[in-house]
Enzyme design. Structure first.
Site, PDB file in Angstrom:
ATOM      1  N   SER A 304       0.845  -1.196   0.000  1.00 10.56           N
ATOM      2  CA  SER A 304       0.000   0.000   0.000  1.00 10.56           C
ATOM      3  C   SER A 304       0.877   1.242   0.000  1.00 10.56           C
ATOM      4  O   SER A 304       2.004   1.225   0.510  1.00 10.56           O
ATOM      5  CB  SER A 304      -0.868   0.026   1.252  1.00 10.56           C
ATOM      6  OG  SER A 304      -0.078   0.327   2.387  1.00 10.56           O
ATOM      7  N   ASP A 305       0.377   2.324  -0.560  1.00 12.51           N
ATOM      8  CA  ASP A 305       0.994   3.610  -0.290  1.00 12.51           C
ATOM      9  C   ASP A 305       0.799   3.878   1.207  1.00 12.51           C
ATOM     10  O   ASP A 305      -0.025   3.226   1.870  1.00 12.51           O
ATOM     11  CB  ASP A 305       0.371   4.707  -1.155  1.00 12.51           C
ATOM     12  CG  ASP A 305       1.325   5.890  -1.329  1.00 12.51           C
ATOM     13  OD1 ASP A 305       2.252   6.056  -0.501  1.00 12.51           O
ATOM     14  OD2 ASP A 305       1.147   6.669  -2.290  1.00 12.51           O
TER      15      ASP A 305
END
Ligand SMILES: *[C@@H]1O[C@H](CO)[C@@H](O)[C@H](O)[C@H]1NC(C)=O
Ligand SMILES: *[C@@H]1O[C@H](CO)[C@@H](O)[C@H](O)[C@H]1NC(C)=O
Ligand SMILES: *[C@@H]1O[C@H](CO)[C@@H](O)[C@H](O)[C@H]1NC(C)=O
Ligand SMILES: *[C@@H]1O[C@H](CO)[C@@H](O)[C@H](O)[C@H]1NC(C)=O
Ligand SMILES: *[C@@H]1O[C@H](CO)[C@@H](O)[C@H](O)[C@H]1NC(C)=O
Ligand SMILES: *[C@@H]1O[C@H](CO)[C@@H](O)[C@H](O)[C@H]1NC(C)=O
Ligand SMILES: *[C@@H]1O[C@H](CO)[C@@H](O)[C@H](O)[C@H]1NC(C)=O
Ligand SMILES: *[C@@H]1O[C@H](CO)[C@@H](O)[C@H](O)[C@H]1NC(C)=O
Ligand SMILES: *[C@@H]1O[C@H](CO)[C@@H](O)[C@H](O)[C@H]1NC(C)=O
Ligand SMILES: *[C@@H]1O[C@H](CO)[C@@H](O)[C@H](O)[C@H]1NC(C)=O
Ligand SMILES: *[C@@H]1O[C@H](CO)[C@@H](O)[C@H](O)[C@H]1NC(C)=O
Ligand SMILES: *[C@@H]1O[C@H](CO)[C@@H](O)[C@H](O)[C@H]1NC(C)=O
Length: 818
Positions: A304-305
């Site tokens: 994920s960012d």
């Protein structure tokens, strides 16, 4: 083909920890009429907001040369407890911007994930390379590879296992996007080449690359939800912006460079902050399971960012393999053990909500690149000095007792500065050069003007839009710590001293625009040349509000040019600047530099004095007016509904030059344009052999490899042309090939699309034959019905020349008979 659907998107809501956006159909887009044809079809319109669910998440296969490493990863995973597996997928506060915990029992020292695309962000005694947009402007494959390799060597020496880059999106849909300088070009083909070379360079140095941000992260504004201030970032006021894109556009524009990245066997991909068609990218199973892992055959892991995870089980089932930074809140606000994964994931496996085989696949995907790149053998330890430089999780937030071995404050710069200087010159675009203004020939009397010429006087770290000093990098996660900075002021002064020139500098923009420059105190005698250095600042977290030079740059140029008949303007910017001053008769030359790294001063002096012949080309369009650009960033919504932030990609394929060409809008400097101190010719564009008579419109269905169907990557047509240096000095030519698709291609196909380029060194008078290999994907469009790449019937026109609007030769060819 995707299966619609085992579990409907909404059934995911029954799973724990699911953010409640999955079932929303946010078709409310006030004030923004959805103007394309599909909008009139309410059936299609109502499908926005529902990315169809595609489950389960595919296991990795090891295809494409990863089989041996995958076996090692499986053996490793077999030794893990359930709890260890869950934590492998969950970040922890620690010395690096992202950290996976060590498992001392297995001699596993953990994973260190570091920013960024231009340097080791948390690295003292490390180099600052040219920015990604600069590298793209070079149109030079070798430069892109060498830069990435040098950057990765420094990361490795500091102990990073994973570099959080390169960036295939933002792709430059809007020139206002604050982060375009961290990415490459406003064109999927050029960006795809940049992705591939960068990933190869990084991974050949033994460091994992991370292709980000998947996908359609084309604006910073409202990229994350807004939260109620007192609710510990758990209650949305409004959710993040949704990029609403149709299937063809996603394939032909935004996914294209990620296909190159996957084909280059990128270790990981980062799902982005924004939603796509209403669903958060990190829990959008259509994007991750179907497109990325399915269609493109991605073998690595999806992380994920930072803070882009908004659910536990739903994200895991949708194909996300690692959550970062691991806490459930955004940056540093609150670091606890709390995570949507971590203990919650352990529990979800224990109670049967998530299958153990899914978790195993997550960890096998995470560990395979580690073994593939030999990171299990004698890998440098994390340099203790990175920890205190970590603004995301400073040492007082660490929960684990991180141990450091090896030298601290390691100097990892090697001899990279010489290369960075060359790259800086090779990335500088010469836009205008009249009356023989450049190269300089021992000018006797030089004025240096503008706030971008001098040293940084407001601190080493470019956090914040500072006024004084040359902008050689920018802020936020892509920021860099300079160990030194060559400024234009220093570099020109030292050249000038050799020539015995007089140099006077005026670096205060406010003074330059308010003083009476006609006074001999200001523009003394008649200077031979006035070099005006200006900039615009842009960085992660916000979009630009103007495309003009900052700090009143246009007025500075006017003021100087009104009093100096040989005014040379040099810009340092993250991307597009409109340049009204280009028409001023006393502005004899313009050079566009981007954020060019630690050698920016020496590099620009090399170009100004002719030691380097400029060869860079614009990776975007410079229009006459700001209002000429399409696809504005969505900056506000007029309603306060939770899901109301919508960005409608209704320009479809008309991104960047594709739009200006399709709408026949004249531009100041077109995509692919850039001058040299010499001139070039191109002729005799012809097919190397006749078109294959047995070519089929659709590719043979072959087993998916990283990059998708391997048939898409086979050359189906090769053209060649003769390029010559018609001037008096040696230099690099950048021949470019654009494709005009046959009339049978569905409506909306742009008139010209880049599908080949080369960079060739030619001595004065020299000629070379160059060739353009067109792969199947290059001459296909995405057929939304067949769900495949189709070569259209009828006559293609291939156009070769030196920019997207400067064609010197064309050639027609039919590849598929009607
Ligand atoms: C709307 O789109 C759907 C799905 O593509 C199609 O079946 C239907 O015929 C379209 N309706 C109209 C009015 O065009
Ligand atoms: C988004 O919706 C459009 C319109 O229905 C569709 O063409 C496209 O495939 C969807 N993409 C994703 C990723 O859901
Ligand atoms: C993944 O592999 C495991 C066996 O290793 C199997 O049980 C599981 O069903 C597979 N998952 C998928 C989605 O194919
Ligand atoms: C860990 O490293 C030590 C020292 O090199 C070695 O003896 C041991 O077998 C290794 N353990 C594992 C599980 O690989
Ligand atoms: C926010 O978190 C802090 C620290 O954990 C806690 O003391 C506080 O009560 C929380 N506030 C709300 C509104 O949940
Ligand atoms: C599980 O996730 C929730 C967020 O949905 C979080 O509040 C909680 O702290 C997590 N639990 C653990 C043990 O990390
Ligand atoms: C399973 O565990 C998850 C994670 O803690 C929890 O949210 C969920 O409610 C549990 N489900 C069942 C059926 O117990
Ligand atoms: C620049 O000039 C303006 C106007 O004279 C002045 O107010 C400002 O202090 C100057 N800046 C510096 C750094 O000297
Ligand atoms: C160009 O510069 C000269 C001084 O060298 C000045 O006299 C002239 O007015 C300038 N031209 C314009 C259009 O400003
Ligand atoms: C500027 O003006 C001077 C004399 O006024 C002239 O010698 C010189 O050639 C001019 N420079 C340019 C670039 O036109
Ligand atoms: C949203 O706006 C409406 C109209 O201004 C207002 O009545 C309502 O209270 C607002 N809702 C929230 C949650 O702010
Ligand atoms: C098509 O023709 C080429 C050249 O004649 C040949 O190499 C290739 O194998 C043929 N492909 C198929 C699918 O028959």
């Amino acid at each position: 083909m995707w299966s619609q659907t085992l579990l409907g998107a909404c059934l995911l809501l029954a799973a724990p920890s699911v953010a409640a956006d999955t079932c929303q159909a946010p078709i409310n887009h006030p004030g923004e009429p959805f103007s394309n044809v599909q909008a009139l079809n309410t059936t299609i319109l109502s499908t926005y907001g529902h990315s169809p669910a595609v489950l389960p998440s595919p296991n990795m296969t090891g295809n494409g040369g990863w089989e041996t490493a995958m076996k090692k990863a499986k053996r490793f995973v077999n030794k893990l407890t359930l709890e260890e597996k869950s934590w492998m997928a969950t970040g922890q506060p620690g010395p690096c911007v992202g950290n996976v915990l060590p498992i001392p029992r297995l001699n596993f020292t953990g994973l260190c994930l570091q920013n960024g695309p231009q340097c080791v962000q948390q690295g003292d005694y490390s180099s600052v390379f040219v920015s990604s947009v600069s590298a793209a402007a070079s149109w030079d494959r070798q430069l892109l590879y060498d830069r990435a390799r040098g950057l990765a060597e420094e990361h490795k020496a500091k102990g990073s296992h994973v570099i959080l880059g390169p960036i295939g999106g933002p792709l430059g849909r809007s020139p206002y996007d604050g982060r375009t300088w961290e990415g490459f070009a406003a064109d999927p083909y050029l960006t795809g080449v940049c992705m591939e070379e960068t990933i190869n360079g990084m991974q050949d140095a033994g460091v994992q690359a991370n292709a980000k941000h998947f996908i359609a992260n084309e604006q910073e504004t409202q990229r994350n939800p807004t939260y109620a201030p007192d609710a510990n970032e758990t209650t949305y006021i409004q959710d993040s912006v949704s990029a609403n894109i149709n299937d063809r556009t996603l394939h032909e524009i935004y996914m294209w460079p990620f296909a190159n990245a996957v084909r280059a066997k990128v270790a990981s991909a980062m799902c982005s902050y924004n939603r796509v068609n209403g669903s958060h990218s990190c829990q959008n199973s259509y994007l991750l399971n179907h497109l990325l892992k399915g269609e493109l055959g991605f073998q690595g892991y999806v992380m994920s960012d930072w803070g882009a995870t908004h659910s536990g089980v739903a994200s895991v089932e949708s194909g996300m393999d690692m959550t970062m930074p691991g806490g459930f809140t955004l940056y540093g606000e609150l670091w606890t053990e709390g995570s949507y994964l971590g203990k919650n994931l352990t529990q979800a496996v224990q109670n049967g909500t998530v299958e153990m085989s899914r978790l195993d696949d997550m960890v096998v995907r995470i560990m395979t690149p580690y073994f593939l790149l030999g990171q299990d053998k004698n890998y440098p330890s994390v340099d203790a000095s990175v920890g205190p430089l970590n603004v995301d999780s400073p040492p007082d937030t660490w929960l684990y007792d991180w141990k450091f071995t090896g030298e601290s404050n390691r100097d990892v710069r090697a001899n990279h500065s010489a290369m960075i200087r060359q790259h800086g010159a090779a990335s500088t675009v010469l836009l205008k050069n009249e009356r023989n203004a450049l190269p300089l020939r021992k000018p006797r009397n030089i004025i240096i003007a503008g706030n971008d010429a001098g040293p940084l006087t407001q601190g080493p770290d470019l956090q914040g839009d500072f006024e004084y000093g040359v902008l050689a990098g920018s802020a936020s996660s892509g920021s860099c710590r300079f160990s030194y900075l060559s400024t234009p002021l220093d570099a020109i002064n030292s050249r000038a001293r050799k020539d015995g020139s007089l140099v006077q500098s005026f670096l205060n923009n406010t003074l330059l625009t308010t003083a009476d420059l006609t006074s001999p105190l200001w523009i003394p005698q008649q200077p031979d040349v006035c070099l005006v250095f200006l900039k615009s600042y842009s960085a992660e977290g916000e979009d630009r509000t103007s495309l003009e030079l900052d700090w009143n740059g246009n007025a500075v140029v006017e003021a100087v040019a009104n009093n100096c008949n040989n005014t040379v303007v040099i810009t340092n910017s993250g991307g597009v600047n409109v340049m009204p001053f280009a028409d001023h008769p006393n502005v004899t030359a313009i050079l566009a530099q981007h954020y060019a790294g630690e050698e920016t001063g020496n590099a620009i002096a090399d170009v100004l004095y002719g030691d380097a012949n400029p060869s860079a080309k614009l990776p975007y369009v410079i229009a006459y007016n700001e209002s000429d650009y399409n696809a504005p960033v969505t900056t506000a919504v007029r309603t306060n509904g939770t899901y109301d932030w919508q960005s409608w990609f209704d320009e479809e394929l008309e991104v960047g030059y594709r739009y200006f060409d399709a709408q026949n809008i004249s531009v100041r400097y077109e995509f692919g344009f850039g001058l040299s101190y010499t001139t070039f010719g191109l002729k005799d564009l012809k097919a190397k052999s006749s078109a294959l008579s047995n070519l089929t419109a659709l590719p043979a269905k072959r087993p998916t490899q990283p990059g998708g169907n391997p048939a898409l990557w086979e050359a189906v047509h090769t053209l060649e042309a003769e390029v010559s240096n018609t001037g008096d000095v040696s230099g690099f030519a950048v021949p470019q090939l654009y494709v005009e698709f046959p009339d049978s291609t569905p409506a909306g196909t742009p008139p010209s699309q880049l599908r080949g380029f080369d960079k060739v060194w030619l001595k004065a008078g020299q000629k070379k034959t160059i060739s353009f290999d067109l792969m199947r994907r290059d001459v296909s469009y995405w057929d939304v019905v067949a769900q495949d790449w189709r070569i259209p019937a009828g006559s293609f026109t291939f156009k070769a020349g030196f920019s997207s609007r400067d064609f010197h030769a064309t050639k027609d060819a039919t590849l598929i008979k009607a």
